[in-house]
Structure formats: C-alpha cells, structure tokens
Enzyme design. Structure first.
Site, mmCIF file in Angstrom:
data_model
loop_
_atom_site.group_PDB
_atom_site.id
_atom_site.type_symbol
_atom_site.label_atom_id
_atom_site.label_comp_id
_atom_site.label_asym_id
_atom_site.label_seq_id
_atom_site.Cartn_x
_atom_site.Cartn_y
_atom_site.Cartn_z
ATOM 1 N N GLY A 23 -11.456 -6.142 -0.234
ATOM 2 C CA GLY A 23 -12.641 -6.022 0.595
ATOM 3 C C GLY A 23 -12.687 -6.882 1.835
ATOM 4 N N CYS A 79 -2.512 -1.948 -9.959
ATOM 5 C CA CYS A 79 -2.704 -0.571 -9.515
ATOM 6 C C CYS A 79 -3.308 0.275 -10.631
ATOM 7 C CB CYS A 79 -1.374 0.028 -9.071
ATOM 8 S SG CYS A 79 -1.518 1.713 -8.439
ATOM 9 N N HIS A 126 -6.892 -9.393 -6.931
ATOM 10 C CA HIS A 126 -7.838 -8.423 -6.374
ATOM 11 C C HIS A 126 -9.153 -8.624 -7.117
ATOM 12 C CE1 HIS A 126 -8.556 -4.043 -4.891
ATOM 13 N NE2 HIS A 126 -9.690 -4.699 -4.998
ATOM 14 N N ARG A 144 -6.534 -2.466 3.675
ATOM 15 C CA ARG A 144 -6.817 -1.389 4.627
ATOM 16 C C ARG A 144 -7.209 -1.877 6.011
ATOM 17 N NH1 ARG A 144 -10.983 1.401 0.799
ATOM 18 N NH2 ARG A 144 -10.940 -0.712 -0.034
ATOM 19 N N LYS A 146 0.522 -9.899 -8.824
ATOM 20 C CA LYS A 146 -0.718 -9.410 -8.218
ATOM 21 C C LYS A 146 -1.505 -8.699 -9.303
ATOM 22 C CE LYS A 146 -2.565 -6.844 -4.235
ATOM 23 N NZ LYS A 146 -3.479 -5.898 -4.896
ATOM 24 N N MET A 203 0.853 -1.193 0.000
ATOM 25 C CA MET A 203 0.000 0.000 0.000
ATOM 26 C C MET A 203 0.886 1.240 0.000
ATOM 27 S SD MET A 203 -3.074 -1.163 2.621
ATOM 28 C CE MET A 203 -2.024 -2.065 3.773
ATOM 29 N N GLN A 240 7.449 -5.535 -3.974
ATOM 30 C CA GLN A 240 6.602 -5.380 -5.147
ATOM 31 C C GLN A 240 7.200 -4.365 -6.102
ATOM 32 O OE1 GLN A 240 2.688 -3.313 -5.589
ATOM 33 N NE2 GLN A 240 1.902 -5.370 -6.021
#
Length: 330
Positions: free
Chosen positions: A210, A96, A168, A232, A136, A14, A66
């Site tokens: 999520g 991203c 994701h 998050r 990813k 992140m 990453q």
C-alpha cells in the site's frame, strides 16, 4: 562471503511486470534501489530455459531473485543456480495468494507451515554460494491471528539463519478473494510490522503493502523500520518513486531525469531489436514514466498505438518523447 545488500528501498517482485526490461529502466532512475525479479518457481529454474528465466543485464545490480516452492531439495538446487547467474540475494516467496501457488503448495499458504519454511530456507542457505537468503511473507492467512502467528513465524524461520524479512502488511485470504483483491481488500496493519521490529531488533524488517509516496516510506524508516518495498506505485509512476529515491533515502545530491532515462534506453532498445525482440516488450514498462506531467497522455498514446507494429523501432520512442517537455530540473 554473503553479499551485503542495502534494502532501504526496493521494488517488489511482480508477475508479468518486473522482467529484465522493466528492471533496466528502473535502474536508470535509481542507482541504489534493490530490484527483484518476477517470482520464478524452483522447478522452472531446474528444468526450464534458465537464460530466459534468470538472465539479466549487468547494469541491473543490485538485483535479487525471488523463488517460489516448498521442496527444500528443489529450492537448494534453484538457489545454487541463481548464485551461478550472479544474484546477490535469493528470496523465498511466502506471500503470493494466487490459485497457482496454492495448488503448488507455496506462496502465502506456507504461512501455515513455518517449520517447512524453516527447512526450505536452511536448504537455500546450504545451496547459496554468496547470495543472502531472505523471506517475503504476509502477516497471516485466512483465520490466523496475525499478532500470534507472525512472531512465531519470524522466530522459527530466523532460527535457521535468515536475518531479513520483507512483510506485506496484509492478511492473505486464500478462500473467497482473487489475487488482485488480496492486494487491496484485507486491511493494512503497519503497526504490527513496527511491533515485529521492536520484538526482533536483530532482524532486518522491510515494510511492503500500500505504500504510495516517498514521504510515507521515509516516515516508516524514521520510525525504525529498516526499509520499504514499493509495488504498483513504483511500476505505474516510476518517476515519482525512483527518480527521487537516491536523494530522499540514500543521501544523493539530485533527482534523476526521466528524459535522460528514455534517451539512455535507446541503445538498450536497439540491442534488443537486433536480437529479434519487439519494441513493445520494453515500452510497455515505460508507459507511466511521465505520469501526471504535461504530455503524458500523448506519450502513452504514441507508445500504445505504435510500439507493437511491425518494424517499430527507437524512432517511435523519440516521437513519443517529443510530446513531453522536460521540467526545469531536467
């Protein structure tokens, strides 16, 4: 020999969040969670301040780097450098959606170019001296049909030797949505990720997007996925996710203690300050440590108001901690 990493639980890369200080804190809460760096572009690794971009504390292991990029030669070099720094995994960002990565032709827009991604990961594997190369990605972008493009993407890229994909479970809308909106607005499609595991049982499939509780994570793992990646939730409520992770997902005996983690941060903080660092560079990652517990508001307020002041040191953290009562298990 490639490092074997347990990806049952990981904390997502992140930007502006998962720096070395954040990772050190997270490691105090979980011995086994895989921790990722912020995304670093391949050109930055090649031309930038490598110690600042890639340096990490030995205690952070297992830790993964990453990379962002779309030039195979640059990614090969950056992977080699990452291996020299001791990372056990080097992950290619194909998820991203920010404007910056689109202009640089990497990130989620690479979902449209699986052959180029395949060339990139092949070059990364050639540059690796022990780290596993992983990807990813999103389930698709813009007008793509995920059920069509995702299997083709996995097949094309895995043919070059990549065995582990973190997916994701949202589309990325490169036109019309901000990066922040792309984390919330496109609907989640967990079932498609489960279908990918069924279609590619030989691949390691990790779910991202999520997830908010360990119960959710365990449910997906019990259904057959190889692991989960928290974003998050792990950052804003690290104790809720990481303090119980070793017991719930890795067979450990007990939860870790947020109080103990704070006390164990104090020597690290002192070392950082002695090297000319500032207290708030570390404490900004600690604000959510006691989320939902009595005293959490005073903890946050003390750190927020005092950690940035001139000469602030460990005593600020100790004062903040005095507002939070240990729970019985701690």
């Amino acid at each position: 020999m490639t490092t074997q990493i347990n990806r049952t639980l990981s904390v997502a890369p992140m930007m502006d969040w998962t720096d070395r200080h954040c990772r050190y804190l997270h490691r105090l809460l979980s011995k086994h969670a895989l921790l990722y760096t912020e995304m670093v572009t391949a050109p930055a690794v090649i031309h930038g301040d490598r110690d600042r971009l890639l340096g990490f504390h030995e205690a952070e292991h297992p830790v993964a780097l990453q990379l962002g990029g779309s030039d195979p030669a640059q990614l090969e070099t950056a992977t080699r450098v990452g291996c020299e720094y001791g990372y056990g995994e080097v992950n290619l960002n194909v998820g991203c959606p920010s404007d910056r990565v689109q202009s640089g032709k990497f990130g989620a827009c690479l979902m449209r170019e699986p052959d180029l991604v395949a060339d990139c990961v092949q070059a990364m594997r050639e540059g690796s001296t022990g780290a596993e190369v992983t990807v990813k990605c999103r389930i698709g972008v813009d007008d793509q049909v995920p059920a069509d493009v995702l299997p083709a993407f996995l097949e094309t890229v895995s043919a070059r030797g990549v065995r582990s994909f973190t997916i994701h479970a949202r589309m990325a809308w490169l036109e019309g949505l901000s990066p922040k909106e792309n984390r919330d607005i496109p609907p989640l499609d967990y079932e498609l990720v489960h279908q990918m595991k069924a279609a590619f049982p030989h691949l390691e499939i990790v779910l991202n997007g999520g997830l908010a509780t360990l119960d959710q994570a365990k449910e997906h793992i019990d259904r057959g996925l190889d692991g989960v990646m928290f974003g998050r939730a792990a950052y804003h409520q690290p104790s809720d996710i990481l303090a119980s992770a070793d017991r719930v997902l890795f067979g450990g005996d007990a939860d870790s203690s947020a109080h103990e983690a704070v006390l164990n941060m104090l020597p690290y903080i002192e070392a950082h300050l002695a090297q000319g660092g500032r207290l708030n560079q570390i404490t900004r990652h600690m604000l959510g440590l006691f989320a939902g517990r009595p005293g959490a508001r005073q903890w946050r307020r003390t750190l927020s108001e005092r950690a940035h002041t001139e000469g602030a040191g460990p005593e600020v953290v100790e004062l903040a901690l005095s507002h939070v009562q240990p729970i019985a298990a701690e």
